[in-house]
Design an enzyme around this catalytic site. Sequence first.
Site, short mmCIF file in Angstrom:
data_model
loop_
_atom_site.label_atom_id
_atom_site.label_comp_id
_atom_site.label_asym_id
_atom_site.label_seq_id
_atom_site.Cartn_x
_atom_site.Cartn_y
_atom_site.Cartn_z
N LYS A 14 0.82 -1.21 0.00
CA LYS A 14 0.00 0.00 0.00
C LYS A 14 0.86 1.27 0.00
CE LYS A 14 -2.13 -1.09 3.77
NZ LYS A 14 -1.48 -2.36 4.08
N ARG A 30 -9.70 1.95 9.67
CA ARG A 30 -9.42 0.54 9.96
C ARG A 30 -10.54 -0.15 10.73
NH1 ARG A 30 -2.98 -0.01 11.35
NH2 ARG A 30 -2.30 0.36 9.22
N ARG A 76 11.42 -6.87 4.66
CA ARG A 76 11.44 -5.43 4.97
C ARG A 76 12.04 -5.18 6.34
NH1 ARG A 76 5.87 -2.09 5.23
NH2 ARG A 76 5.76 -3.02 7.30
N ARG A 129 13.12 -2.77 11.25
CA ARG A 129 11.87 -2.40 11.93
C ARG A 129 11.54 -3.43 13.00
NH1 ARG A 129 7.66 -0.09 7.59
NH2 ARG A 129 6.30 -0.60 9.31
N ARG A 145 -0.83 -8.94 13.32
CA ARG A 145 -1.34 -7.84 12.52
C ARG A 145 -2.28 -8.33 11.42
NH1 ARG A 145 3.87 -5.01 10.58
NH2 ARG A 145 2.45 -3.72 9.39
#
Length: 191
Positions: free
Chosen positions: A13, A88, A127, A133, A144
């Site tokens: 996204k 959301r 990622r 991260r 998630r």
Amino acid sequence: MRLLIMGPPGAGKGTQATAVAEHFGVPAISTGDIFRANVAQGTPLGVEAKRYMDAGEYVPDEVTNNMVRNRIADPDADAGFLLDGYPRTLAQVTELDGMIEETGHKLDAVLVLTVDQEAVIGRLLKRAEIEGRADDNEDVIRRRLEVYGEETEPLIASYSERGLVVSVDGMGDVEEVQQRIFAALDDIDQS
């Protein structure tokens, strides 16, 4: 154009939002980017948001709603916007409807990127390695995705009932996905 981009974490996204926003000349507004900036700066919002983000949970509605309301009221969003990461929950859908109605506009489309869940987990783990991260370990990623399924997928059904959903296959290289998105959204922009 006033657009939403939706899809599970890792669907691409953020990558696609930037290109789509440039294509239509509107700002890309990412709640995730705003939260991460606040976390990095150690603001009170950032401290609160980090607690939820690290657990793979959503930041509470009241914090997020106020942040989005302020952002879409900025002058650069007068001609439209692309929201990434909001709404959301169904409560946030209602809140956003009110925000947009206050401006005298309407939502044009909800772009939904569809992807394979195992491929998404692989993307996010990669990622995490590249960007370092901490919120992207496998347990948090799976949580998630569960939260997305429980809380966000019902939004797609709601927007689908309104005829706003444009689904695009999010698998493939960035440019290939981008071309699919532009083809789907350009039809809406011209109507």
